[in-house]
Design a protein around this motif. Structure first.
Motif, PDB file in Angstrom:
ATOM      1  N   PRO A  43     -82.145  -6.361  38.725  1.00 36.95           N
ATOM      2  CA  PRO A  43     -81.687  -5.348  39.687  1.00 36.95           C
ATOM      3  C   PRO A  43     -80.347  -5.714  40.323  1.00 36.95           C
ATOM      4  O   PRO A  43     -79.503  -4.836  40.561  1.00 36.95           O
ATOM      5  N   ASP A  44     -80.143  -7.004  40.610  1.00 36.00           N
ATOM      6  CA  ASP A  44     -78.883  -7.415  41.231  1.00 36.00           C
ATOM      7  C   ASP A  44     -77.700  -7.201  40.284  1.00 36.00           C
ATOM      8  O   ASP A  44     -76.603  -6.817  40.705  1.00 36.00           O
ATOM      9  N   LEU A  45     -77.926  -7.486  38.990  1.00 31.06           N
ATOM     10  CA  LEU A  45     -76.865  -7.249  38.027  1.00 31.06           C
ATOM     11  C   LEU A  45     -76.575  -5.760  37.878  1.00 31.06           C
ATOM     12  O   LEU A  45     -75.408  -5.346  37.745  1.00 31.06           O
ATOM     13  N   LYS A  46     -77.634  -4.923  37.894  1.00 32.52           N
ATOM     14  CA  LYS A  46     -77.450  -3.485  37.790  1.00 32.52           C
ATOM     15  C   LYS A  46     -76.664  -2.949  38.991  1.00 32.52           C
ATOM     16  O   LYS A  46     -75.806  -2.075  38.858  1.00 32.52           O
ATOM     17  N   GLN A  47     -76.980  -3.522  40.182  1.00 35.46           N
ATOM     18  CA  GLN A  47     -76.247  -3.104  41.375  1.00 35.46           C
ATOM     19  C   GLN A  47     -74.761  -3.508  41.278  1.00 35.46           C
ATOM     20  O   GLN A  47     -73.874  -2.747  41.645  1.00 35.46           O
ATOM     21  N   ALA A  48     -74.523  -4.722  40.763  1.00 39.58           N
ATOM     22  CA  ALA A  48     -73.136  -5.175  40.608  1.00 39.58           C
ATOM     23  C   ALA A  48     -72.401  -4.327  39.572  1.00 39.58           C
ATOM     24  O   ALA A  48     -71.219  -3.996  39.745  1.00 39.58           O
ATOM     25  N   ALA A  49     -73.091  -3.950  38.492  1.00 40.19           N
ATOM     26  CA  ALA A  49     -72.462  -3.127  37.466  1.00 40.19           C
ATOM     27  C   ALA A  49     -72.116  -1.744  37.993  1.00 40.19           C
ATOM     28  O   ALA A  49     -71.102  -1.154  37.623  1.00 40.19           O
ATOM     29  N   ALA A  50     -72.986  -1.223  38.880  1.00 46.64           N
ATOM     30  CA  ALA A  50     -72.741   0.113  39.431  1.00 46.64           C
ATOM     31  C   ALA A  50     -71.476   0.145  40.288  1.00 46.64           C
ATOM     32  O   ALA A  50     -70.857   1.199  40.464  1.00 46.64           O
ATOM     33  N   ASN A  88     -68.724  -1.429  39.575  1.00 52.06           N
ATOM     34  CA  ASN A  88     -67.553  -1.548  38.725  1.00 52.06           C
ATOM     35  C   ASN A  88     -67.238  -0.221  38.055  1.00 52.06           C
ATOM     36  O   ASN A  88     -68.153   0.557  37.739  1.00 52.06           O
ATOM     37  N   SER A  89     -65.983   0.036  37.823  1.00 52.35           N
ATOM     38  CA  SER A  89     -65.575   1.317  37.245  1.00 52.35           C
ATOM     39  C   SER A  89     -66.105   1.501  35.828  1.00 52.35           C
ATOM     40  O   SER A  89     -66.392   2.622  35.410  1.00 52.35           O
ATOM     41  N   ASP A  90     -66.245   0.402  35.105  1.00 48.38           N
ATOM     42  CA  ASP A  90     -66.735   0.507  33.734  1.00 48.38           C
ATOM     43  C   ASP A  90     -68.210   0.163  33.608  1.00 48.38           C
ATOM     44  O   ASP A  90     -68.731   0.061  32.490  1.00 48.38           O
ATOM     45  N   HIS A  91     -68.878  -0.052  34.761  1.00 44.42           N
ATOM     46  CA  HIS A  91     -70.329  -0.340  34.801  1.00 44.42           C
ATOM     47  C   HIS A  91     -70.669  -1.550  33.942  1.00 44.42           C
ATOM     48  O   HIS A  91     -71.679  -1.554  33.221  1.00 44.42           O
ATOM     49  N   GLU A  92     -69.833  -2.543  34.018  1.00 40.05           N
ATOM     50  CA  GLU A  92     -70.086  -3.772  33.284  1.00 40.05           C
ATOM     51  C   GLU A  92     -70.007  -4.956  34.239  1.00 40.05           C
ATOM     52  O   GLU A  92     -69.439  -4.859  35.334  1.00 40.05           O
ATOM     53  N   VAL A  93     -70.614  -6.074  33.797  1.00 36.64           N
ATOM     54  CA  VAL A  93     -70.561  -7.307  34.585  1.00 36.64           C
ATOM     55  C   VAL A  93     -70.007  -8.408  33.700  1.00 36.64           C
ATOM     56  O   VAL A  93     -70.483  -8.617  32.583  1.00 36.64           O
ATOM     57  N   ARG A  94     -68.981  -9.082  34.210  1.00 39.05           N
ATOM     58  CA  ARG A  94     -68.422 -10.239  33.512  1.00 39.05           C
ATOM     59  C   ARG A  94     -68.798 -11.470  34.304  1.00 39.05           C
ATOM     60  O   ARG A  94     -68.436 -11.595  35.482  1.00 39.05           O
ATOM     61  N   LEU A  95     -69.547 -12.383  33.682  1.00 34.88           N
ATOM     62  CA  LEU A  95     -70.102 -13.531  34.393  1.00 34.88           C
ATOM     63  C   LEU A  95     -69.342 -14.797  34.024  1.00 34.88           C
ATOM     64  O   LEU A  95     -69.185 -15.129  32.855  1.00 34.88           O
ATOM     65  N   PHE A  96     -68.832 -15.463  35.043  1.00 34.21           N
ATOM     66  CA  PHE A  96     -68.192 -16.759  34.884  1.00 34.21           C
ATOM     67  C   PHE A  96     -69.165 -17.786  35.448  1.00 34.21           C
ATOM     68  O   PHE A  96     -69.441 -17.783  36.658  1.00 34.21           O
ATOM     69  N   SER A  97     -69.706 -18.665  34.600  1.00 33.07           N
ATOM     70  CA  SER A  97     -70.843 -19.483  35.040  1.00 33.07           C
ATOM     71  C   SER A  97     -70.755 -20.901  34.497  1.00 33.07           C
ATOM     72  O   SER A  97     -69.983 -21.187  33.578  1.00 33.07           O
ATOM     73  N   GLN A  98     -71.630 -21.765  35.089  1.00 38.67           N
ATOM     74  CA  GLN A  98     -71.808 -23.137  34.615  1.00 38.67           C
ATOM     75  C   GLN A  98     -73.292 -23.442  34.638  1.00 38.67           C
ATOM     76  O   GLN A  98     -73.957 -23.283  35.675  1.00 38.67           O
ATOM     77  N   ARG A 127     -70.526 -16.350  38.890  1.00 40.86           N
ATOM     78  CA  ARG A 127     -69.820 -15.367  39.702  1.00 40.86           C
ATOM     79  C   ARG A 127     -69.463 -14.167  38.842  1.00 40.86           C
ATOM     80  O   ARG A 127     -69.147 -14.299  37.656  1.00 40.86           O
ATOM     81  N   ASN A 128     -69.562 -13.035  39.475  1.00 34.15           N
ATOM     82  CA  ASN A 128     -69.120 -11.823  38.790  1.00 34.15           C
ATOM     83  C   ASN A 128     -67.593 -11.803  38.792  1.00 34.15           C
ATOM     84  O   ASN A 128     -66.972 -11.521  39.810  1.00 34.15           O
ATOM     85  N   SER A 129     -66.999 -12.123  37.650  1.00 36.09           N
ATOM     86  CA  SER A 129     -65.534 -12.209  37.560  1.00 36.09           C
ATOM     87  C   SER A 129     -64.911 -10.898  37.110  1.00 36.09           C
ATOM     88  O   SER A 129     -63.744 -10.885  36.662  1.00 36.09           O
ATOM     89  N   HIS A 130     -65.661  -9.817  37.237  1.00 36.97           N
ATOM     90  CA  HIS A 130     -65.106  -8.528  36.818  1.00 36.97           C
ATOM     91  C   HIS A 130     -63.882  -8.143  37.660  1.00 36.97           C
ATOM     92  O   HIS A 130     -62.968  -7.474  37.178  1.00 36.97           O
ATOM     93  N   ILE A 131     -63.861  -8.605  38.902  1.00 39.31           N
ATOM     94  CA  ILE A 131     -62.695  -8.320  39.743  1.00 39.31           C
ATOM     95  C   ILE A 131     -61.434  -8.974  39.173  1.00 39.31           C
ATOM     96  O   ILE A 131     -60.337  -8.447  39.291  1.00 39.31           O
TER      97      ILE A 131
END
Length: 478
Positions: free
Chosen positions: A122-129, A131-141, A154-158
């Motif tokens: 649900p949190d990813l869906k909320q983050a995708a909503a 974004n203009s392209d409804h996608e999530v780009r994750l920068f992680s370790q 972190r959601n690096s879509h910004i």
């Protein structure tokens, strides 16, 4: 297809070159900014993720699996919308966090999450909503601690959006810069092109025979004005030469017709009425004399042409004009006395000019001979040499009949003679030769009223060296 004239002008091409350079500069600056901003934002995100992993390691080292789970749980509940965590147990069961198990990847990763993974959280869906392209780009370790798998992201879509904005700005900015530069170059080229068109139109009229026309000068004192001024000076010189050529051609036809006619009549008279050897010899002597006069005229014309072409300029050097004038006074004093005249001198010593001593000698000699031949005896002739505000001035003055004001400029033309002088010896080239020598030396010669008589004045350029013997500007009037 042939480009419009404005687009083919040098001004527009130069503006286009500068436009390309400016666009390249803008692209380099914006590209550098893009790379630097991306690296800085990635560094901030990486530092934030590293801080989370450091906290998880500390919790695990302090309290083991329970403390690690509590730490992940606490950060998940209190995290911002762009922060995501995942804790997977030994049996691949999700123990804590807001990411699905499929999102796990060990080490550093920067990836765009698939729709299946986004839909599982649900949190990813909320983050995708958001974004203009409804996608999530994750920068992680991700890191394995004991038997547990822990990951912070972190959601690096910004960052992607920022990069897209910067690329878009880069493209649109480059396009706008190019268009503005081209339009500006076109507008800038209109003025010079119109001026060049005006110059070309005037040049075409000049080529067709209108030597009195001159190229337009705008008054801006730019390179086109300087070029037009130089060409105008050249055209004035050409016009003068052409007028001289026409005048010389007419005068040659007029003045040489008489001696040639006399020559022919003398020979014809001997042929028709032979009178013996004495008459034949006399006719031959007369023909030789007429021929010598004609040859002398042509030699004088040739010499004037050579002087006007600057053929003697390589022989220039310092000349003591005072000493030269003194020598000529000594030589022509006796000649003047033989003709019933008196030759006086008022010469300031030490006056020097840059020039050809032989030509300057001939110039002064011609002026003296002209006065001696045309002044009725007894006459007084004066050769004066002084300075006027530091400029050498030479005068040959007489008390003869002078020259009418309307004729004073004409006497320097080749073969031009006053009506009263046509019965005296000469070809009308003496003063023309004086004018040519003066011009070669950068001097000017003028005919002035001496009240009574004539004053021929030669004004030289400032001397290379002056040895003053009197107060500056003290010019001796003759």
């Amino acid at each position: 297809m042939r480009l419009p004239e404005h687009l083919r002008s040098t001004s527009f091409r130069l503006a286009a070159v500068y436009a390309v350079l400016f666009v390249v500069s803008v692209l380099v600056i914006m590209g550098t900014t893009y790379v630097a901003a991306t690296a800085e934002m990635q560094s901030i995100i990486r530092s934030s993720v590293t801080q989370d992993l450091d906290a998880f390691r500390a919790a695990f080292q302090t309290g083991g699996a329970v403390a690690l789970r509590n730490s992940v749980q606490d950060r998940s509940e209190n995290a911002a919308d762009d922060r995501f965590y995942l804790l997977i147990g030994p049996q691949d069961a999700v123990l804590s966090g807001d990411l699905p198990r499929a999102a796990w990847i060990e080490g550093w990763a920067d990836r765009k999450l698939s729709g299946r993974i986004v839909d599982a959280s649900p949190d990813l869906k909320q983050a995708a909503a958001q974004n203009s392209d409804h996608e999530v780009r994750l920068f992680s370790q991700g890191e394995v601690m004991g038997g547990l798998k822990v990951m912070a992201g972190r959601n690096s879509h910004i960052l992607d959006e920022t990069q897209e904005i910067m690329v878009s700005a880069l493209l649109w900015g480059g396009l706008a810069t190019t268009l503005l530069a081209l339009v500006g170059g076109y507008l800038v080229s209109i003025g010079p092109t119109r001026r060049v068109d005006a110059i070309a139109a005037t040049t075409r009229h000049i080529v067709s025979g209108r030597l009195d026309l001159r190229l337009p000068v705008s008054g801006r004192r730019d390179e086109l004005d300087r070029l037009a001024a130089d060409i105008n000076e050249m055209l004035a010189r050409i016009e003068g030469l052409m007028e001289n050529l026409k005048q010389v051609s007419t005068d040659i036809a007029h003045d040489l017709r008489t001696p040639l006619a006399r020559l022919r009549q003398g020979l014809e008279a001997v042929r028709v009425r032979p009178s013996g050897m004495a008459a034949l010899e006399a006719a031959i002597d007369g023909a030789v004399a007429e021929t010598d006069a004609i040859i002398a005229t042509f030699n004088a014309l040739l010499r004037i042409s050579q002087i006007e072409a600057g053929a003697r300029r390589e022989r220039f050097g310092p000349v003591d004009l005072s000493a030269l004038a003194e020598r000529l006074v000594d030589v022509y004093g006796e000649v003047a006395a033989d003709e019933g005249h008196r030759l006086d001198a008022q010469i300031r010593p030490g006056i020097r000019v840059e020039g050809d001593a032989d030509l300057l000698t001939q110039m002064i000699a011609n002026l003296l001979e002209n006065a001696i031949n045309h002044v009725p005896a007894p006459g007084r002739i004066t050769l004066g040499l002084g300075t006027d505000e530091g400029t050498p001035v030479l005068d040959v003055a007489d008390d003869g009949p002078g020259i009418p004001e309307a004729e004073r400029k004409k006497v320097f033309r080749r073969l031009y003679r006053l009506d009263r002088s046509r019965t005296t010896p000469g070809s009308g080239l003496g003063l023309a030769l004086v004018a040519a020598i003066a011009e070669l030396h950068g001097a000017t010669v003028t005919a002035l009223d001496n009240a009574p008589g004539l004053r021929m004045r030669v004004t030289f350029a400032p001397p290379i060296r002056q040895a003053p013997t009197r107060a500056p500007g003290d010019y001796e009037t003759v």
